[in-house]
Design a protein around this motif. Structure first.
Motif, PDB file in Angstrom:
ATOM      1  N   MET A 197     -30.686 -18.415 -29.258  1.00 35.76           N
ATOM      2  CA  MET A 197     -30.525 -19.340 -28.141  1.00 35.76           C
ATOM      3  C   MET A 197     -29.042 -19.600 -27.913  1.00 35.76           C
ATOM      4  O   MET A 197     -28.213 -19.423 -28.817  1.00 35.76           O
ATOM      5  CB  MET A 197     -31.261 -20.660 -28.402  1.00 35.76           C
ATOM      6  CG  MET A 197     -30.822 -21.380 -29.660  1.00 35.76           C
ATOM      7  SD  MET A 197     -31.715 -22.948 -29.951  1.00 35.76           S
ATOM      8  CE  MET A 197     -30.797 -24.069 -28.894  1.00 35.76           C
ATOM      9  N   TYR A 198     -28.725 -19.967 -26.682  1.00 35.84           N
ATOM     10  CA  TYR A 198     -27.361 -20.316 -26.328  1.00 35.84           C
ATOM     11  C   TYR A 198     -27.349 -21.744 -25.811  1.00 35.84           C
ATOM     12  O   TYR A 198     -28.245 -22.164 -25.072  1.00 35.84           O
ATOM     13  CB  TYR A 198     -26.817 -19.393 -25.231  1.00 35.84           C
ATOM     14  CG  TYR A 198     -26.683 -17.946 -25.650  1.00 35.84           C
ATOM     15  CD1 TYR A 198     -25.484 -17.470 -26.169  1.00 35.84           C
ATOM     16  CD2 TYR A 198     -27.752 -17.070 -25.536  1.00 35.84           C
ATOM     17  CE1 TYR A 198     -25.357 -16.142 -26.555  1.00 35.84           C
ATOM     18  CE2 TYR A 198     -27.637 -15.744 -25.925  1.00 35.84           C
ATOM     19  CZ  TYR A 198     -26.435 -15.287 -26.427  1.00 35.84           C
ATOM     20  OH  TYR A 198     -26.322 -13.972 -26.815  1.00 35.84           O
ATOM     21  N   THR A 199     -26.337 -22.492 -26.222  1.00 39.39           N
ATOM     22  CA  THR A 199     -26.151 -23.834 -25.686  1.00 39.39           C
ATOM     23  C   THR A 199     -24.716 -23.975 -25.195  1.00 39.39           C
ATOM     24  O   THR A 199     -23.813 -23.299 -25.682  1.00 39.39           O
ATOM     25  CB  THR A 199     -26.439 -24.914 -26.743  1.00 39.39           C
ATOM     26  OG1 THR A 199     -25.549 -24.745 -27.863  1.00 39.39           O
ATOM     27  CG2 THR A 199     -27.871 -24.819 -27.236  1.00 39.39           C
ATOM     28  N   LYS A 211     -19.350 -22.735 -25.604  1.00 40.30           N
ATOM     29  CA  LYS A 211     -20.613 -22.002 -25.616  1.00 40.30           C
ATOM     30  C   LYS A 211     -20.938 -21.593 -27.049  1.00 40.30           C
ATOM     31  O   LYS A 211     -20.116 -20.987 -27.739  1.00 40.30           O
ATOM     32  CB  LYS A 211     -20.517 -20.755 -24.729  1.00 40.30           C
ATOM     33  CG  LYS A 211     -21.800 -19.949 -24.659  1.00 40.30           C
ATOM     34  CD  LYS A 211     -21.623 -18.744 -23.750  1.00 40.30           C
ATOM     35  CE  LYS A 211     -22.883 -17.898 -23.686  1.00 40.30           C
ATOM     36  NZ  LYS A 211     -22.711 -16.695 -22.843  1.00 40.30           N
ATOM     37  N   THR A 212     -22.143 -21.930 -27.502  1.00 41.32           N
ATOM     38  CA  THR A 212     -22.552 -21.670 -28.878  1.00 41.32           C
ATOM     39  C   THR A 212     -23.791 -20.787 -28.895  1.00 41.32           C
ATOM     40  O   THR A 212     -24.733 -21.011 -28.138  1.00 41.32           O
ATOM     41  CB  THR A 212     -22.853 -22.994 -29.622  1.00 41.32           C
ATOM     42  OG1 THR A 212     -21.720 -23.855 -29.534  1.00 41.32           O
ATOM     43  CG2 THR A 212     -23.172 -22.732 -31.078  1.00 41.32           C
ATOM     44  N   THR A 265     -23.969 -18.024 -34.764  1.00 36.13           N
ATOM     45  CA  THR A 265     -23.463 -16.646 -34.769  1.00 36.13           C
ATOM     46  C   THR A 265     -22.331 -16.436 -33.778  1.00 36.13           C
ATOM     47  O   THR A 265     -21.695 -15.384 -33.777  1.00 36.13           O
ATOM     48  CB  THR A 265     -24.612 -15.670 -34.437  1.00 36.13           C
ATOM     49  OG1 THR A 265     -25.224 -16.053 -33.204  1.00 36.13           O
ATOM     50  CG2 THR A 265     -25.657 -15.695 -35.533  1.00 36.13           C
ATOM     51  N   GLY A 266     -22.096 -17.415 -32.930  1.00 35.74           N
ATOM     52  CA  GLY A 266     -20.993 -17.302 -31.981  1.00 35.74           C
ATOM     53  C   GLY A 266     -20.629 -18.664 -31.446  1.00 35.74           C
ATOM     54  O   GLY A 266     -21.478 -19.488 -31.163  1.00 35.74           O
ATOM     55  N   CYS A 267     -19.323 -18.911 -31.343  1.00 35.67           N
ATOM     56  CA  CYS A 267     -18.835 -20.177 -30.818  1.00 35.67           C
ATOM     57  C   CYS A 267     -17.618 -19.852 -29.968  1.00 35.67           C
ATOM     58  O   CYS A 267     -16.551 -19.534 -30.484  1.00 35.67           O
ATOM     59  CB  CYS A 267     -18.478 -21.123 -31.959  1.00 35.67           C
ATOM     60  SG  CYS A 267     -18.019 -22.773 -31.424  1.00 35.67           S
ATOM     61  N   ASP A 268     -17.789 -19.907 -28.653  1.00 39.26           N
ATOM     62  CA  ASP A 268     -16.780 -19.371 -27.747  1.00 39.26           C
ATOM     63  C   ASP A 268     -16.240 -20.459 -26.826  1.00 39.26           C
ATOM     64  O   ASP A 268     -16.774 -20.698 -25.744  1.00 39.26           O
ATOM     65  CB  ASP A 268     -17.397 -18.245 -26.900  1.00 39.26           C
ATOM     66  CG  ASP A 268     -16.360 -17.605 -25.981  1.00 39.26           C
ATOM     67  OD1 ASP A 268     -15.173 -17.735 -26.267  1.00 39.26           O
ATOM     68  OD2 ASP A 268     -16.771 -17.007 -24.978  1.00 39.26           O
ATOM     69  N   GLN A 322     -26.424 -29.330 -30.917  1.00 38.55           N
ATOM     70  CA  GLN A 322     -25.459 -30.403 -30.688  1.00 38.55           C
ATOM     71  C   GLN A 322     -24.085 -30.029 -31.238  1.00 38.55           C
ATOM     72  O   GLN A 322     -23.979 -29.464 -32.334  1.00 38.55           O
ATOM     73  CB  GLN A 322     -25.923 -31.704 -31.338  1.00 38.55           C
ATOM     74  CG  GLN A 322     -27.228 -32.245 -30.774  1.00 38.55           C
ATOM     75  CD  GLN A 322     -27.731 -33.439 -31.557  1.00 38.55           C
ATOM     76  OE1 GLN A 322     -28.341 -33.290 -32.610  1.00 38.55           O
ATOM     77  NE2 GLN A 322     -27.457 -34.627 -31.041  1.00 38.55           N
ATOM     78  N   THR A 323     -23.054 -30.351 -30.474  1.00 34.97           N
ATOM     79  CA  THR A 323     -21.669 -30.196 -30.923  1.00 34.97           C
ATOM     80  C   THR A 323     -21.116 -31.565 -31.262  1.00 34.97           C
ATOM     81  O   THR A 323     -21.268 -32.514 -30.482  1.00 34.97           O
ATOM     82  CB  THR A 323     -20.805 -29.541 -29.839  1.00 34.97           C
ATOM     83  OG1 THR A 323     -21.328 -28.236 -29.546  1.00 34.97           O
ATOM     84  CG2 THR A 323     -19.367 -29.406 -30.300  1.00 34.97           C
ATOM     85  N   VAL A 324     -20.502 -31.679 -32.420  1.00 33.21           N
ATOM     86  CA  VAL A 324     -19.956 -32.949 -32.887  1.00 33.21           C
ATOM     87  C   VAL A 324     -18.461 -32.814 -33.019  1.00 33.21           C
ATOM     88  O   VAL A 324     -17.963 -32.008 -33.825  1.00 33.21           O
ATOM     89  CB  VAL A 324     -20.574 -33.358 -34.246  1.00 33.21           C
ATOM     90  CG1 VAL A 324     -20.023 -34.709 -34.687  1.00 33.21           C
ATOM     91  CG2 VAL A 324     -22.095 -33.385 -34.150  1.00 33.21           C
TER      92      VAL A 324
END
Length: 444
Positions: A310-312, A318-319, A362-365, A435-437
């Motif tokens: 999934m992408y959030t 973008k994660t 797996t990815g944080c852009d 969630q991003t903190v």
């Protein structure tokens, strides 16, 4: 030698109860008239009231209560109970009443006041079993308020959980417009609030404020405007869509909304504290930050692993998430044996029933490639749904921190003994909220 002769036990209790029930509000043989709130008049029988209720027995004791010497007794009941008083009184005659979400609270209050223990307990159990109900007949708000006053701790806790985790349902309930300012203010401050997005919360609050414009400044301050999707903000600002005061307030906050979604986080951090409440995510179910995971065919499923990506997107970050889930537990096979006269077979060396969920980022852009992972972390919240009479409701939330480049795990998402409660029509339903903190740093 048996000298008693033939015998037979007669059981005409149903007939007797029918006869007693037929006396309800009949003038014939009645020796008392109850007048409730000076508007409702009912013919009753002292004997039945005294036998069925200790409180009525004490009230009708002429030595204790002067009013009981006459044929008319005046009673005062809460306005919400008045409409249900005839049903309560009929229950004293018949031992039968149809409970629903509209009358359970009133009947509990009346049975509490008049010490009718069986009805009181039945109403309590009914409310506990029906906290999760569709919006048009949901009473979680009023039941929570009553449970807090009446000392019904378990009901109070269940209602509070339901309200926080199923706000989209509560907003559609008849209770929403009557919610008191104190509990509503506390609700709006919660970060574990499950709602589609902040724009839905704004619309619900606007509806609540319609008859209470003087509360606008107090309540609107609890909303998290940077979390509002820009396209939803644009819809809210359509001409004539909001009362003038609300439109003006939203206009003042709109610049920050657009900035937060268009600029890199480090630019926003120069003027705002990204760790503050307005920049803290709730449990939003909108697709931008979450994904539904329906798992069909649960009954016939073996101990297999399911995978999902999934992408959030949170502001410009973008994660990408990778998840594996064992709905029924692990079966680990180490080798396959063969024999020249037999088909091959698997050797199982480890097996368990733990519904393990593993998660990794797996990815944080970020839009700014120089952005450091040290300035933020990730959490995944798993919303677990149960189906009640065809409607799915969130009944549990489990959250885990997920490190960059690492993996986190919930060892047993749903224990085996509870698993059937989460399956309906052979389907299990989850919602995954990424969630991003933001964390404190000199610059983001």
């Amino acid at each position: 030698m048996n000298t008693t002769g033939p015998s037979e036990t007669l059981d005409h209790q149903t007939t007797l109860m029918g006869t007693l029930s037929g006396l309800f509000n009949k003038e014939e043989f009645s020796d008392l008239r109850l007048v409730v709130n000076q508007t409702l008049s009912l013919n009753v029988h002292r004997f039945i009231l005294a036998v069925r209720s200790e409180v009525f027995r004490a009230l009708l004791d002429t030595e204790r209560w002067a009013d009981a010497k006459g044929r008319v007794v005046q009673l005062t009941e809460d306005g919400d109970c008045l409409a249900h008083f005839p049903d309560f009184l009929r229950y004293l005659y018949s031992g039968s009443v149809a409970l629903d979400t509209g009358n359970a609270l009133a009947l509990h209050a009346l049975s509490e006041k008049y010490a009718v223990g069986e009805l009181r307990e039945s109403c309590r159990l009914f409310m506990l079993a029906n906290v999760a109900a569709p919006g048009t007949c949901n009473r979680a708000v009023s039941w929570h308020r009553y449970a807090k006053l009446a000392g019904l701790g378990r009901l109070e806790e269940q209602c509070l959980r339901f309200i926080g985790w199923n706000l989209d349902t509560v907003i559609e309930s008849p209770d929403w417009a009557q919610m008191e300012p104190g509990p509503l203010g506390s609700l709006l401050q919660r970060s574990d609030l499950v709602v589609e997005d902040e724009a839905v919360l704004f619309r619900a609050l606007a509806s609540w404020l319609s008859p209470r414009p003087g509360r606008a400044q107090e309540m609107l301050a609890h909303l998290r405007y940077p979390m509002m999707p820009p396209d939803k903000l644009f819809e809210l600002q359509a001409p004539g869509g909001l009362a003038e005061g609300l439109a003006s307030y939203l206009l003042r906050e709109s610049l920050l909304v657009y900035q937060a979604h268009l600029l890199p986080a480090e630019a926003i951090a120069r003027q705002h504290d990204l760790t503050a409440i307005p920049f803290t995510m709730r449990l939003y179910t909108a697709g931008r930050v979450s994904a539904l995971w329906d798992i069909p065919g649960y009954g016939a499923m073996s101990k297999t692993v399911l995978s999902k990506s999934m992408y959030t997107r949170f502001f410009q970050l973008k994660t990408e998430w990778s998840l594996t889930y064992f709905p029924k537990g692990h079966r680990i096979v180490t080798q396959r044996h063969t024999h020249y006269t037999y088909h091959g077979y698997d050797q199982v060396v480890q097996e368990d029933d733990f519904a393990t969920l593993s998660v990794s980022v797996t990815g944080c852009d970020p839009a700014d490639k120089s952005h450091s992972h040290k300035n933020h972390s990730h959490k995944l919240s798993v919303l677990l749904y149960r189906c009640v009479r065809g409607e799915w409701f969130v009944c549990e939330v489990k959250t885990l921190e997920v490190p960059h480049g690492g993996e986190a795990e919930i060892h047993d998402l749903i224990p085996l003994s509870e698993r059937d409660q989460y399956v309906s029509d052979d389907t299990m339903k989850l919602c995954l909220v990424g969630q991003t903190v933001w964390e404190k740093s000199e610059s983001v």
